[in-house]
Design a protein around this motif. Structure first.
Motif, mmCIF file in Angstrom:
data_model
loop_
_atom_site.group_PDB
_atom_site.id
_atom_site.type_symbol
_atom_site.label_atom_id
_atom_site.label_comp_id
_atom_site.label_asym_id
_atom_site.label_seq_id
_atom_site.Cartn_x
_atom_site.Cartn_y
_atom_site.Cartn_z
ATOM 1 N N MET A 24 0.824 -1.226 0.000
ATOM 2 C CA MET A 24 0.000 0.000 0.000
ATOM 3 C C MET A 24 0.849 1.264 0.000
ATOM 4 S SD MET A 24 -3.126 -0.494 2.614
ATOM 5 C CE MET A 24 -3.549 1.209 2.338
ATOM 6 N N SER A 25 1.950 1.233 0.741
ATOM 7 C CA SER A 25 2.778 2.433 0.882
ATOM 8 C C SER A 25 3.864 2.526 -0.185
ATOM 9 C CB SER A 25 3.441 2.455 2.262
ATOM 10 O OG SER A 25 4.347 1.365 2.385
ATOM 11 N N GLY A 26 4.207 1.392 -0.777
ATOM 12 C CA GLY A 26 5.284 1.374 -1.761
ATOM 13 C C GLY A 26 6.672 1.378 -1.137
ATOM 14 N N ALA A 27 6.737 1.174 0.178
ATOM 15 C CA ALA A 27 8.017 1.205 0.896
ATOM 16 C C ALA A 27 8.150 -0.031 1.785
ATOM 17 C CB ALA A 27 8.109 2.470 1.739
ATOM 18 N N ASP A 28 9.365 -0.281 2.279
ATOM 19 C CA ASP A 28 9.592 -1.352 3.251
ATOM 20 C C ASP A 28 9.470 -0.753 4.645
ATOM 21 O OD1 ASP A 28 10.030 -3.418 1.464
ATOM 22 O OD2 ASP A 28 12.154 -2.940 1.260
ATOM 23 N N LEU A 29 8.432 -1.156 5.386
ATOM 24 C CA LEU A 29 8.114 -0.544 6.670
ATOM 25 C C LEU A 29 8.469 -1.474 7.825
ATOM 26 C CD1 LEU A 29 4.584 0.930 5.810
ATOM 27 C CD2 LEU A 29 6.844 1.930 5.417
ATOM 28 N N PHE A 30 9.048 -0.885 8.869
ATOM 29 C CA PHE A 30 9.434 -1.635 10.067
ATOM 30 C C PHE A 30 8.835 -0.909 11.270
ATOM 31 C CE2 PHE A 30 12.417 -2.395 6.712
ATOM 32 C CZ PHE A 30 12.623 -3.774 6.749
ATOM 33 N N PHE A 31 7.804 -1.515 11.842
ATOM 34 C CA PHE A 31 7.045 -0.880 12.923
ATOM 35 C C PHE A 31 7.631 -1.277 14.279
ATOM 36 C CE2 PHE A 31 4.079 -1.158 9.373
ATOM 37 C CZ PHE A 31 3.453 0.088 9.389
ATOM 38 N N LYS A 32 8.150 -0.299 15.015
ATOM 39 C CA LYS A 32 8.658 -0.537 16.380
ATOM 40 C C LYS A 32 7.474 -0.453 17.333
ATOM 41 C CE LYS A 32 11.841 -0.769 19.722
ATOM 42 N NZ LYS A 32 12.352 -2.089 20.134
ATOM 43 N N CYS A 33 7.072 -1.600 17.881
ATOM 44 C CA CYS A 33 5.776 -1.728 18.555
ATOM 45 C C CYS A 33 5.839 -1.378 20.041
ATOM 46 C CB CYS A 33 5.227 -3.128 18.343
ATOM 47 S SG CYS A 33 4.843 -3.470 16.620
ATOM 48 N N GLU A 34 5.879 -0.078 20.324
ATOM 49 C CA GLU A 34 5.884 0.378 21.713
ATOM 50 C C GLU A 34 4.501 0.246 22.363
ATOM 51 O OE1 GLU A 34 8.689 1.752 23.814
ATOM 52 O OE2 GLU A 34 9.339 0.231 22.375
ATOM 53 N N ASN A 35 3.489 -0.136 21.579
ATOM 54 C CA ASN A 35 2.199 -0.500 22.166
ATOM 55 C C ASN A 35 2.325 -1.770 23.002
ATOM 56 O OD1 ASN A 35 2.690 -1.577 19.518
ATOM 57 N ND2 ASN A 35 0.634 -2.432 19.496
ATOM 58 N N PHE A 36 3.421 -2.506 22.836
ATOM 59 C CA PHE A 36 3.689 -3.690 23.655
ATOM 60 C C PHE A 36 4.636 -3.387 24.821
ATOM 61 C CE2 PHE A 36 2.895 -6.081 19.505
ATOM 62 C CZ PHE A 36 1.593 -6.401 19.846
ATOM 63 N N LEU B 97 3.139 9.209 6.498
ATOM 64 C CA LEU B 97 3.808 8.496 5.410
ATOM 65 C C LEU B 97 2.843 8.265 4.238
ATOM 66 C CD1 LEU B 97 6.088 6.746 4.150
ATOM 67 C CD2 LEU B 97 5.133 4.821 5.399
ATOM 68 N N LEU B 98 1.633 7.796 4.545
ATOM 69 C CA LEU B 98 0.666 7.525 3.479
ATOM 70 C C LEU B 98 0.298 8.799 2.714
ATOM 71 C CD1 LEU B 98 -1.743 4.978 5.225
ATOM 72 C CD2 LEU B 98 0.065 4.497 3.556
ATOM 73 N N ARG B 99 0.261 9.924 3.416
ATOM 74 C CA ARG B 99 -0.102 11.196 2.774
ATOM 75 C C ARG B 99 0.922 11.594 1.693
ATOM 76 N NH1 ARG B 99 -3.382 15.678 4.434
ATOM 77 N NH2 ARG B 99 -2.667 17.630 3.491
ATOM 78 N N LYS B 100 2.193 11.236 1.929
ATOM 79 C CA LYS B 100 3.268 11.645 0.999
ATOM 80 C C LYS B 100 3.979 10.424 0.418
ATOM 81 C CE LYS B 100 3.144 16.161 2.168
ATOM 82 N NZ LYS B 100 2.922 17.267 1.242
ATOM 83 N N LYS B 101 3.253 9.330 0.233
ATOM 84 C CA LYS B 101 3.922 8.055 -0.055
ATOM 85 C C LYS B 101 4.741 8.055 -1.351
ATOM 86 C CE LYS B 101 -0.103 5.727 -2.095
ATOM 87 N NZ LYS B 101 -1.016 4.587 -1.939
ATOM 88 N N GLU B 102 4.369 8.884 -2.329
ATOM 89 C CA GLU B 102 5.137 8.915 -3.576
ATOM 90 C C GLU B 102 6.600 9.300 -3.325
ATOM 91 O OE1 GLU B 102 4.055 7.772 -6.455
ATOM 92 O OE2 GLU B 102 2.223 7.289 -5.357
ATOM 93 N N ARG B 103 6.813 10.140 -2.328
ATOM 94 C CA ARG B 103 8.169 10.604 -2.017
ATOM 95 C C ARG B 103 9.051 9.520 -1.419
ATOM 96 N NH1 ARG B 103 7.985 15.384 1.948
ATOM 97 N NH2 ARG B 103 10.079 14.600 2.295
ATOM 98 N N PHE B 104 8.410 8.512 -0.816
ATOM 99 C CA PHE B 104 9.176 7.534 -0.038
ATOM 100 C C PHE B 104 9.165 6.137 -0.675
ATOM 101 C CE2 PHE B 104 7.665 10.855 2.860
ATOM 102 C CZ PHE B 104 8.891 11.314 3.341
#
Length: 311
Positions: A31-43, A283-290
C-alpha cells in the motif's frame, strides 16, 4: 549529550522495560510502496514508549528525592508510565490530569498506584497545579517530554530499532510534547547511517510544524484532535534538538489518522491508539516521495478507550 549518554541510559533502564518487537506487513508495504518496520511500543510496559523516559528520570533521583515522591502532569500515557515506574521502585507518584483525560487512562493510573489530582484542561492549569503539588509535597517534578533524562529514555526505542535494522533510511515518529521525536532524532544522529527523521503531527495541533518554520516555540489555540497524546506543545529543552536533527514534519487530517489507525488494527491485528497512527498517516499522505525506501515507524502506544473507538 553524546552517543555514550544514550547507551548508558539504555543500560540503566533495560531491566525495567520490554525490548519491544519490530513488526512488518507485506500488505502495508504494498500500500505504501516502501519497506516498513514498525517498532511496537504499544507492547511496552503500561502500553506506551513513555515507560522508558519515566524510568530513566526516576532512576537518577537521590534517595532523599525518592522519599518525597515525584509529580507530573499528563493526559494519560506519561501519567501511567510515571505511576508504574514509581510503584516498581516504592516511590509515591502524584499525577495532575486534565478533567477531559480519557477515563481508561485515569483508571490505569489508579491501578498503577498513582495519586490523581484533576485540573481544568488547559496547559496553564496543568502546569500551575503541578507546581502547587510540588511545593506542598516536596515532590520532584518530572516533565513528560521537556527534560533531558526523559528525552534520552524515549530515544532508546529508536536505538533498539536501529540495532535491529541499522540501514533504515527514514524513521517516522509522532510529535506531541516533543520528547519522543527529540530522542528518536538523537538516536538516529548517533547510531543511524544517514537516517532522516520525519515527524507526523495533526493539523489541529501543529505547533511543532509552525515552530520549525518560524524558528521559535509556537502555541496551539485549540486542541481538537482525536490524537489526545499529541495535544501538548513543544518545550525549550526538546525544541533545539528537534530544530537541529528533525528534517521535517508532515501534518495530517483527522480522517487520515482514523484511517491509518483502522488499517493497522485490521491488517496487523494489533491495538494502537490514535496518536500512534499519526506517523503512518503522514507516510501515506506523501507516499510517492518515499517509494522503495526502508522506513522505521515508531508505534508509540496502545492505550485506547475501547468504548470510544472512532471506527
Amino acid at each position: 549529550m553524546t552517543a555514550k549518554d544514550l547507551k548508558d541510559c539504555h543500560k540503566r533502564i533495560k531491566s525495567n522495560i520490554h525490548r519491544t518487537p519490530v513488526m512488518t506487513s507485506r500488505l502495508l508495504n504494498t500500500m505504501s510502496g516502501a519497506d516498513l518496520f514498525f517498532k511496537c511500543e504499544n507492547f511496552q510496559r503500561m502500553g506506551a514508549f513513555k515507560m522508558r523516559g519515566a524510568m530513566n528520570a526516576i532512576l537518577q533521583l537521590s534517595d532523599q528525592q525518592k522519599s518525597k515522591g515525584v509529580v507530573t502532569h499528563s493526559s494519560g500515557n506519561f501519567a501511567q508510565a510515571l505511576s508504574l515506574a514509581a510503584q516498581n521502585l516504592g516511590i509515591t507518584a502524584y499525577i495532575v490530569m486534565p478533567s477531559n483525560a480519557p477515563k481508561v487512562k485515569k483508571e490505569a493510573v489508579k491501578g498503577y498506584g498513582g495519586h490523581i489530582i484533576e485540573c481544568p484542561p488547559t496547559q496553564k492549569d496543568r502546569e500551575s497545579t503541578a507546581i502547587r503539588v510540588q511545593l506542598e509535597k516536596g515532590a520532584t517534578y518530572i516533565h513528560p517530554s521537556n527534560q533531558l533524562e526523559v528525552i534520552l529514555g524515549q530515544g532508546t526505542a529508536a536505538l533498539e530499532l536501529l540495532e535491529d535494522y541499522p540501514d533504515l533510511e527514514y524513521i517516522f515518529a509522532p510529535v506531541g510534547g516533543g520528547g519522543l521525536i527529540a530522542g528518536t532524532a538523537l538516536a538516529a544522529y548517533f547510531y543511524g547511517k544517514n537516517c532522516t527523521i520525519i515527524g507526523g503531527e495533526p493539523f489541529e495541533v501543529d505547533d511543532a510544524y509552525r515552530a520549525l518554520k518560524s524558528g521559535k516555540l509556537e502555541m496551539n489555540e485549540t486542541t481538537h484532535t482525536i490524537a489526545d497524546g499529541l495535544r501538548m506543545p513543544l518545550g525549550d529543552v526538546n525544541f533545539p534538538i528537534i530544530k537541529k536533527y528533525v528534517s521535517e514534519i508532515i501534518r495530517v487530517e483527522e480522517k487520515e489518522i482514523i484511517d491509518a489507525m483502522q488499517l493497522i488494527w485490521e491488517r496487523m491485528k494489533i491495538i494502537i491508539e490514535p496518536s500512534c497512527a499519526v506517523p503512518f498517516a503522514a507516510l501515506l499522505r506523501k507516499k510517492e516521495r518515499f517509494k522503495n525506501k526502508k522506513i522505521g515507524i515508531i508505534l508509540s502506544g496502545g492505550n485506547v478507550d475501547l468504548s470510544n473507538l472512532p471506527f
